[in-house]
Design a protein around this motif. Structure first.
Motif, PDB file in Angstrom:
ATOM      1  N   SER A  53      -3.270  -6.988  -2.492  1.00  0.00           N
ATOM      2  CA  SER A  53      -3.668  -7.482  -1.180  1.00  0.00           C
ATOM      3  C   SER A  53      -4.920  -6.833  -0.610  1.00  0.00           C
ATOM      4  O   SER A  53      -5.444  -7.289   0.410  1.00  0.00           O
ATOM      5  CB  SER A  53      -2.520  -7.279  -0.174  1.00  0.00           C
ATOM      6  N   SER A  54      -5.424  -5.782  -1.257  1.00  0.00           N
ATOM      7  CA  SER A  54      -6.597  -5.101  -0.715  1.00  0.00           C
ATOM      8  C   SER A  54      -7.625  -4.880  -1.809  1.00  0.00           C
ATOM      9  O   SER A  54      -7.313  -4.900  -3.000  1.00  0.00           O
ATOM     10  CB  SER A  54      -6.202  -3.753  -0.087  1.00  0.00           C
ATOM     11  N   GLY A  55      -8.862  -4.657  -1.365  1.00  0.00           N
ATOM     12  CA  GLY A  55      -9.941  -4.383  -2.290  1.00  0.00           C
ATOM     13  C   GLY A  55     -10.192  -2.901  -2.418  1.00  0.00           C
ATOM     14  O   GLY A  55      -9.452  -2.076  -1.862  1.00  0.00           O
ATOM     15  N   PRO A  56     -11.233  -2.517  -3.156  1.00  0.00           N
ATOM     16  CA  PRO A  56     -11.551  -1.091  -3.316  1.00  0.00           C
ATOM     17  C   PRO A  56     -11.923  -0.453  -1.986  1.00  0.00           C
ATOM     18  O   PRO A  56     -12.426  -1.111  -1.076  1.00  0.00           O
ATOM     19  CB  PRO A  56     -12.744  -1.104  -4.281  1.00  0.00           C
ATOM     20  N   VAL A  57     -11.663   0.836  -1.893  1.00  0.00           N
ATOM     21  CA  VAL A  57     -12.072   1.580  -0.706  1.00  0.00           C
ATOM     22  C   VAL A  57     -13.574   1.814  -0.772  1.00  0.00           C
ATOM     23  O   VAL A  57     -14.197   1.706  -1.830  1.00  0.00           O
ATOM     24  CB  VAL A  57     -11.318   2.929  -0.641  1.00  0.00           C
TER      25      VAL A  57
END
Length: 286
Positions: A53-57
Motif C-alpha cells: 500500500s505504500s511506496g519507498p520512503v
C-alpha cells in the motif's frame, strides 16, 4: 495371430528409462520446492500491508523504515500490459504465418532464423537498442521505451511457440474443414487455433514470464522511479528495478524487502498461470 512377447532386454531397458525419467522429475520438483521454500522463508517475514500500500520512503538508506513497493508493483503491471498489447498479437500472427502459410513463402526461412536469433539475444542488448531508438530521440527515459523493449523480447518466444503448437494440430482437422467448404482463413480461426488454444496460452505465458523478471532492458529505457506514476511518458517504476536497488543497499531491512519483492513477483506469475489455465480448460475440453 499370436502376439510375440517383448524382448527381455527391451523390457529391462524400458524399465530403466522409466526409472530415470521418474528420478529426474523428482529431482527437478525437489529443487523447485527447495528454492521456493528458501524464498518463502526469507521473504515472507517482510510482507505486510505497508509493502503493498505504500511506496519507498524518501531516504533509500534509512534502515528502519524501508517502505513498500506499491509503485513497483503498479509499474510492472502496466509495463507488462503495454508490452503484451504489442507483443502478443505480433508474436501469434507471426507464428500463424510460419505454420500455415510458410510453405509457400520465401520469407519463412529468414523470419524463423531471425526469431531463433532474437530469442537468444541478451536482454541488455535489447535495452541498449531501444535506448538508441526511443530514449535518445525523445530526450529522456520513459515507460514506452521500456514496454517496447519487453515486447521485443516477448515476440520471438511467442512466435516460435505458436508455430510449433499449430504444427501439432493434425492435418486431418484442416482437411475436414476444407472438405466442408471452409476457406483457409476460416479453417485457421475456426478449427486450428481453437484446437491449439491451451498450447498457445502456454506460449504466451512463457513470453510474459520471461519479461516479467527482466531488469537490464529497463535500466536503459524506463530507468525506474521512486514515485507512483501511470504516465509512460516519464521515467517509469518497475518491481525488478526496485528489487535491484534494495538488494544493492547495505541495509538489512531493505535487503529483506528485496527478497519479499522476489517472492511476490514469482507468486504473481504463478497465480497468473493458474488463472489462465482455469479459464482456458473449459474451452479445450468442453
Amino acid at each position: 495371430m499370436a502376439i510375440k512377447a517383448a524382448n527381455p532386454i527391451t523390457q529391462a531397458y524400458s524399465k530403466v528409462m522409466y526409472f530415470l525419467c521418474i528420478s529426474f522429475a523428482v529431482v527437478i520438483i525437489g529443487a523447485l520446492l527447495v528454492v521456493t521454500g528458501y524464498l518463502v522463508s526469507i521473504g515472507v517475514g517482510s510482507l505486510s500491508w505497508e509493502f503493498f500500500s505504500s511506496g519507498p520512503v524518501p531516504d533509500l538508506n534509512d534502515p528502519h523504515f524501508p517502505g513498500g513497493m506499491k509503485n513497483g508493483l503498479v509499474g510492472t503491471a502496466i509495463l507488462i500490459g503495454l508490452s503484451s498489447i504489442v507483443g502478443i498479437p505480433i508474436g501469434i500472427l507471426c507464428g500463424i504465418f510460419l505454420a500455415e502459410y510458410g510453405s509457400n513463402s520465401w520469407l519463412t526461412t529468414p523470419v524463423r532464423f531471425l526469431a531463433d536469433v532474437l530469442t537468444g539475444v541478451p536482454s541488455i542488448v535489447v535495452g541498449i537498442l531501444w535506448y538508441e531508438l526511443v530514449v535518445r530521440p525523445v530526450g529522456h527515459y520513459n515507460g514506452w521505451a521500456g514496454a517496447l523493449a519487453l515486447a521485443f523480447i516477448m515476440i520471438p518466444i511467442i512466435a516460435r511457440t505458436t508455430e510449433e503448437m499449430l504444427l501439432l494440430v493434425p492435418k486431418s482437422y484442416r482437411e475436414a474443414a476444407v472438405a466442408l467448404g471452409a476457406s483457409k482463413s476460416r479453417t485457421i480461426t475456426g478449427v486450428v487455433i481453437p484446437a491449439a488454444t491451451g498450447s498457445l496460452i502456454t506460449g504466451v505465458m512463457l513470453g510474459i514470464a520471461r519479461v516479467a523478471g527482466e531488469t537490464a532492458p529497463l535500466l536503459f529505457t524506463a530507468l525506474g522511479s521512486r514515485f507512483l506514476t501511470v504516465n509512460p511518458n516519464e521515467p517509469f517504476p518497475s518491481l525488478t528495478k526496485q528489487i535491484y536497488e534494495y538488494a544493492m543497499t547495505p541495509w538489512r531491512a531493505q535487503n529483506q524487502l528485496a527478497w519479499a519483492g522476489i517472492l511476490v513477483l514469482i507468486a504473481l506469475i504463478f497465480v497468473l498461470n493458474v488463472a489462465i489455465r482455469l479459464v482456458v480448460r473449459p474451452k479445450r475440453f468442453g
